[in-house]
Design a protein around this motif. Structure first.
Motif, PDB file in Angstrom:
ATOM      1  N   ASP A 180       3.902  -7.545 -12.881  1.00 35.44           N
ATOM      2  CA  ASP A 180       4.941  -7.125 -13.815  1.00 35.44           C
ATOM      3  C   ASP A 180       4.333  -6.447 -15.038  1.00 35.44           C
ATOM      4  OD1 ASP A 180       7.732  -7.115 -14.854  1.00 35.44           O
ATOM      5  OD2 ASP A 180       6.904  -8.507 -16.330  1.00 35.44           O
ATOM      6  N   VAL A 181       3.219  -6.993 -15.530  1.00 32.09           N
ATOM      7  CA  VAL A 181       2.559  -6.419 -16.707  1.00 32.09           C
ATOM      8  C   VAL A 181       2.121  -4.987 -16.438  1.00 32.09           C
ATOM      9  CG1 VAL A 181       0.438  -6.541 -18.078  1.00 32.09           C
ATOM     10  CG2 VAL A 181       1.835  -8.573 -17.789  1.00 32.09           C
ATOM     11  N   LEU A 182       1.654  -4.704 -15.226  1.00 33.30           N
ATOM     12  CA  LEU A 182       1.217  -3.346 -14.900  1.00 33.30           C
ATOM     13  C   LEU A 182       2.326  -2.326 -15.081  1.00 33.30           C
ATOM     14  CD1 LEU A 182      -0.989  -3.733 -11.680  1.00 33.30           C
ATOM     15  CD2 LEU A 182      -1.745  -3.224 -13.999  1.00 33.30           C
ATOM     16  N   THR A 183       3.562  -2.739 -14.845  1.00 35.37           N
ATOM     17  CA  THR A 183       4.695  -1.810 -14.970  1.00 35.37           C
ATOM     18  C   THR A 183       5.126  -1.645 -16.418  1.00 35.37           C
ATOM     19  OG1 THR A 183       6.407  -3.517 -14.691  1.00 35.37           O
ATOM     20  CG2 THR A 183       5.493  -2.513 -12.690  1.00 35.37           C
ATOM     21  N   ARG A 184       4.597  -2.476 -17.314  1.00 36.34           N
ATOM     22  CA  ARG A 184       4.984  -2.417 -18.728  1.00 36.34           C
ATOM     23  C   ARG A 184       3.929  -1.742 -19.596  1.00 36.34           C
ATOM     24  NH1 ARG A 184       8.123  -8.089 -20.154  1.00 36.34           N
ATOM     25  NH2 ARG A 184       9.290  -8.267 -18.202  1.00 36.34           N
ATOM     26  N   ILE A 225      -0.103   3.998  -8.214  1.00 34.44           N
ATOM     27  CA  ILE A 225       0.151   3.792  -6.788  1.00 34.44           C
ATOM     28  C   ILE A 225      -0.953   2.931  -6.185  1.00 34.44           C
ATOM     29  CG2 ILE A 225       0.554   4.892  -4.565  1.00 34.44           C
ATOM     30  CD1 ILE A 225       2.671   5.520  -6.676  1.00 34.44           C
ATOM     31  N   LEU A 226      -0.578   1.881  -5.426  1.00 33.86           N
ATOM     32  CA  LEU A 226      -1.556   1.020  -4.783  1.00 33.86           C
ATOM     33  C   LEU A 226      -2.241   1.766  -3.648  1.00 33.86           C
ATOM     34  CD1 LEU A 226      -2.839  -1.779  -4.555  1.00 33.86           C
ATOM     35  CD2 LEU A 226      -0.960  -2.447  -3.042  1.00 33.86           C
ATOM     36  N   LYS A 227      -3.567   1.903  -3.738  1.00 35.16           N
ATOM     37  CA  LYS A 227      -4.333   2.693  -2.776  1.00 35.16           C
ATOM     38  C   LYS A 227      -5.176   1.862  -1.818  1.00 35.16           C
ATOM     39  CE  LYS A 227      -3.226   6.914  -4.026  1.00 35.16           C
ATOM     40  NZ  LYS A 227      -2.595   7.856  -3.080  1.00 35.16           N
ATOM     41  N   GLY A 228      -5.608   0.678  -2.211  1.00 31.38           N
ATOM     42  CA  GLY A 228      -6.475  -0.075  -1.328  1.00 31.38           C
ATOM     43  C   GLY A 228      -6.815  -1.438  -1.870  1.00 31.38           C
ATOM     44  N   TYR A 229      -7.532  -2.205  -1.039  1.00 26.91           N
ATOM     45  CA  TYR A 229      -7.960  -3.545  -1.389  1.00 26.91           C
ATOM     46  C   TYR A 229      -9.488  -3.626  -1.310  1.00 26.91           C
ATOM     47  CZ  TYR A 229      -3.076  -4.493  -0.099  1.00 26.91           C
ATOM     48  OH  TYR A 229      -1.703  -4.469  -0.002  1.00 26.91           O
ATOM     49  N   MET A 230     -10.039  -4.656  -1.906  1.00 24.25           N
ATOM     50  CA  MET A 230     -11.471  -4.916  -1.816  1.00 24.25           C
ATOM     51  C   MET A 230     -11.737  -5.735  -0.558  1.00 24.25           C
ATOM     52  SD  MET A 230     -12.069  -5.746  -5.849  1.00 24.25           S
ATOM     53  CE  MET A 230     -10.381  -6.349  -6.073  1.00 24.25           C
ATOM     54  N   GLN A 231     -12.687  -5.275   0.269  1.00 23.24           N
ATOM     55  CA  GLN A 231     -12.851  -5.855   1.592  1.00 23.24           C
ATOM     56  C   GLN A 231     -14.278  -6.326   1.858  1.00 23.24           C
ATOM     57  OE1 GLN A 231     -10.359  -6.377   3.443  1.00 23.24           O
ATOM     58  NE2 GLN A 231      -8.797  -4.801   3.204  1.00 23.24           N
ATOM     59  N   ASP A 232     -14.382  -7.479   2.502  1.00 28.66           N
ATOM     60  CA  ASP A 232     -15.607  -7.865   3.162  1.00 28.66           C
ATOM     61  C   ASP A 232     -15.509  -7.389   4.607  1.00 28.66           C
ATOM     62  OD1 ASP A 232     -13.680  -9.590   4.128  1.00 28.66           O
ATOM     63  OD2 ASP A 232     -14.955 -11.370   4.048  1.00 28.66           O
ATOM     64  N   ARG A 233     -16.473  -7.727   5.445  1.00 23.62           N
ATOM     65  CA  ARG A 233     -16.472  -7.218   6.813  1.00 23.62           C
ATOM     66  C   ARG A 233     -15.372  -7.860   7.666  1.00 23.62           C
ATOM     67  NH1 ARG A 233     -20.653  -4.477   9.025  1.00 23.62           N
ATOM     68  NH2 ARG A 233     -20.413  -5.595  11.005  1.00 23.62           N
ATOM     69  N   MET A 234     -15.206  -9.188   7.564  1.00 24.68           N
ATOM     70  CA  MET A 234     -14.244  -9.846   8.443  1.00 24.68           C
ATOM     71  C   MET A 234     -12.816  -9.403   8.164  1.00 24.68           C
ATOM     72  SD  MET A 234     -13.452 -13.905   9.145  1.00 24.68           S
ATOM     73  CE  MET A 234     -12.410 -14.140   7.705  1.00 24.68           C
ATOM     74  N   ASN A 235     -12.415  -9.418   6.905  1.00 20.82           N
ATOM     75  CA  ASN A 235     -11.038  -9.051   6.586  1.00 20.82           C
ATOM     76  C   ASN A 235     -10.781  -7.568   6.844  1.00 20.82           C
ATOM     77  OD1 ASN A 235      -9.503 -11.477   5.311  1.00 20.82           O
ATOM     78  ND2 ASN A 235     -11.582 -11.596   4.488  1.00 20.82           N
ATOM     79  N   ALA A 236     -11.790  -6.727   6.608  1.00 20.75           N
ATOM     80  CA  ALA A 236     -11.631  -5.300   6.918  1.00 20.75           C
ATOM     81  C   ALA A 236     -11.410  -5.102   8.411  1.00 20.75           C
ATOM     82  CB  ALA A 236     -12.861  -4.525   6.452  1.00 20.75           C
ATOM     83  N   LEU A 289       0.828  -1.199   0.000  1.00 15.96           N
ATOM     84  CA  LEU A 289       0.000   0.000   0.000  1.00 15.96           C
ATOM     85  C   LEU A 289       0.867   1.256   0.000  1.00 15.96           C
ATOM     86  CD1 LEU A 289      -2.933  -0.756   2.470  1.00 15.96           C
ATOM     87  CD2 LEU A 289      -3.087  -0.368   0.010  1.00 15.96           C
ATOM     88  N   GLY A 290       0.511   2.191  -0.874  1.00 12.19           N
ATOM     89  CA  GLY A 290       1.259   3.438  -0.975  1.00 12.19           C
ATOM     90  C   GLY A 290       2.461   3.369  -1.885  1.00 12.19           C
ATOM     91  N   GLU A 291       2.758   2.199  -2.398  1.00 11.03           N
ATOM     92  CA  GLU A 291       3.923   2.045  -3.276  1.00 11.03           C
ATOM     93  C   GLU A 291       3.493   1.966  -4.738  1.00 11.03           C
ATOM     94  OE1 GLU A 291       6.706  -0.947  -2.163  1.00 11.03           O
ATOM     95  OE2 GLU A 291       6.402  -0.639  -0.005  1.00 11.03           O
ATOM     96  N   ARG A 292       4.449   2.253  -5.626  1.00 14.13           N
ATOM     97  CA  ARG A 292       4.164   2.179  -7.061  1.00 14.13           C
ATOM     98  C   ARG A 292       4.151   0.725  -7.490  1.00 14.13           C
ATOM     99  NH1 ARG A 292       3.429   5.161 -11.129  1.00 14.13           N
ATOM    100  NH2 ARG A 292       3.929   7.047  -9.940  1.00 14.13           N
ATOM    101  N   VAL A 293       3.022   0.306  -8.064  1.00 10.50           N
ATOM    102  CA  VAL A 293       2.889  -1.067  -8.541  1.00 10.50           C
ATOM    103  C   VAL A 293       2.555  -1.118 -10.031  1.00 10.50           C
ATOM    104  CG1 VAL A 293       2.180  -1.952  -6.285  1.00 10.50           C
ATOM    105  CG2 VAL A 293       0.431  -1.136  -7.894  1.00 10.50           C
ATOM    106  N   ALA A 294       2.415   0.051 -10.653  1.00  5.33           N
ATOM    107  CA  ALA A 294       2.048   0.104 -12.064  1.00  5.33           C
ATOM    108  C   ALA A 294       2.614   1.377 -12.686  1.00  5.33           C
ATOM    109  CB  ALA A 294       0.520   0.084 -12.229  1.00  5.33           C
TER     110      ALA A 294
END
Length: 477
Positions: free
Chosen positions: A428-432, A323-334, A280-285
């Motif tokens: 890797d594809v996201l960075t290309r 930049i990675l900003k977040g994930y998709m969450q259900d209630r338990m994992n959130a 989170l917060g890092e460049r992934v693409a």
């Protein structure tokens, strides 16, 4: 009439249950748990398939039942039954209480309310006579054959469902939703000199059948399936090797969904089994790459007014400008990750516990004209449509087969190719990604996503994309 009133009739009056007594059972089952709910479901579904002008299959099904879940820390107790009775609910309550020992006893906060409805509650199954559905599919067969003498086989199908759900939590908190869903599909086989090729098209959404009965809609679908089949009839063996790949808009977003989307679901990241865990917060693409999951789009196949835990869906930014900003969450994992839920708790039916799932996942448009993207490639592949694929969530590695693809030669779309496989690594594809088109499209409404043995309807989308280098598996070097 509100969804709650309508579903009250289905789940309480018709079943001979008193709501207050059911709420008492839920309170008792969840006393001492961290979270949980009673999920009530009533579903009608039907399908008709025509193969070469004859009815191949016709089905109608009605299912109902409940799933009762109690959650303590990360342990889940789950019981379900197709019997809607007080006795069955009490048996389920006794079962799920087994997990309470690991809980804090402080029940998680209820989902916030919503008044937004993304689709009408009309039941598509009862609005059109069976004969009219058969006539539609037969007419599609006749029309396809009239378009080209090379058409040898035609298969067409129409399916629909009407799902009513109500979700009860401790303390009497209730949420309801009524969800229509329809789909129209066509597959055409053409032959020339002993060679046979296939083309297909499908469309659908959370609405009734009306749009799909219109000639403008189904003729467009037949024409598209026939066009793809005739293109494949002219295809040559696909090249193999490392090369630039341009992905077309719309349905090719299925690669984004599979190779990247699953890796952005909360459970994989909480357990650190995703290639995106801890980033989170890092460049992934590459810059310009913005990916969202949006369950709020009206009448889209992947949309939900509320998810299967009662949380309103939302537009969740996953990657913003690379930049990675977040994930998709259900209630338990959130809850376990200390973040807010995103309305991505989904289940196939009352017999399944909810898990984090995508809704409509797509990449936003860039500023390049699609022709400009193609013109930048001297020698590569233009992938327009995909079939099946395989993905490893932990590593991000994927393999996808193309159902329609072309050579790119000197910046122009050249001969269609057969047997092209795209092989790579999602992160890797996201960075290309070096060029993003201004033509973002959503798919026509055909996606179904599988995870942990559960299938749910989803949407995908993207603009034209240029990936600087990707491994293409083919039969010609």
């Amino acid at each position: 009439m509100s969804d709650l009133v309508t579903t009250d009739d289905l789940f309480f009056a018709r079943a001979g249950l008193e709501r207050s007594r059911v709420e008492g059972i839920v309170d008792d089952a969840l006393n001492g748990a961290d979270d949980g709910e009673l999920f009530l479901e009533y579903r009608q579904s039907e399908s008709v398939v025509i193969d070469d002008g004859k009815i191949k299959s016709a089905a109608f099904d009605t299912a109902q039942g409940f799933g009762l879940r109690a959650v303590a820390d990360e342990a889940t107790g789950y019981a379900h039954a197709s019997e809607l009775s007080e006795a069955a609910l009490r048996r389920a309550s006794d079962t799920v209480k087994a997990v309470h020992a690991g809980g804090t006893g402080a029940m998680a906060v209820d989902p916030s309310g919503t008044n937004v409805s993304l689709y009408a509650d009309d039941n598509p199954l009862g609005l059109v006579p069976f004969e009219d559905k058969v006539d539609l599919l037969t007419e599609m067969d006749t029309y396809a054959r009239s378009r080209d003498e090379r058409v040898k086989q035609v298969s067409a199908s129409l399916s629909g469902e009407w799902q009513a759900v109500q979700i009860l939590r401790a303390g009497g908190h209730r949420v309801a939703d009524i969800r229509p869903l329809v789909r129209l599909s066509i597959s055409v086989v053409v032959e020339r000199d002993g060679r046979m090729e296939t083309g297909s098209f499908g469309t659908g959404g959370r609405t009734v059948y009306d749009t799909y009965l219109e000639p403008e809609t189904w003729k467009t679908g037949v024409d598209e399936a026939l066009r793809q089949a005739l293109v494949n009839l002219e295809s040559v063996p696909a090249p193999a090797g490392e090369m630039p790949v341009v992905l077309g808009p719309g349905w090719p977003g299925i690669l984004l969904h599979e190779a990247i989307g699953h890796g952005l679901e909360g459970d994989f990241n909480r357990k650190k089994t995703s290639a995106f865990a801890g980033l989170l917060g890092e460049r992934v693409a590459s810059k310009g790459v913005t990916v969202v999951d949006d369950g709020t789009l009206g009448e889209r196949r992947g949309s939900l007014s509320v998810d299967d835990e009662g949380t309103p869906t939302q537009n969740t930014v996953l990657i913003e400008d690379g930049i990675l900003k977040g994930y998709m969450q259900d209630r338990m994992n959130a809850r376990l990750m200390g973040v807010a839920g995103t309305g991505n708790g989904r289940r196939q039916s009352y017999a399944h516990a909810p898990i984090p799932r995508m809704t409509n996942t797509y990449m936003l448009a860039g500023d390049h004209d699609p022709d400009e993207v193609l013109a930048s490639v001297d020698n590569g592949i233009y992938a327009v449509s995909f079939g099946g694929g395989q993905v490893d969530i932990t590593s991000g590695k994927f393999v996808f087969s193309c159902t329609e693809a072309y050579r790119i030669e000197n910046g122009k779309v050249a001969a269609p190719v057969k047997g092209a496989m795209l092989i790579g690594n999602g992160p890797d594809v996201l960075t290309r990604v070096s060029m993003i088109g201004n033509d973002m499209q959503l798919d026509p409404g055909i996606g179904t996503c599988g995870k942990d043995g559960q299938g749910v309807p989803v949407g995908v989308g993207q603009p034209t994309l240029k990936i600087d280098e990707l491994t293409v598996g083919g039969t010609s070097v």
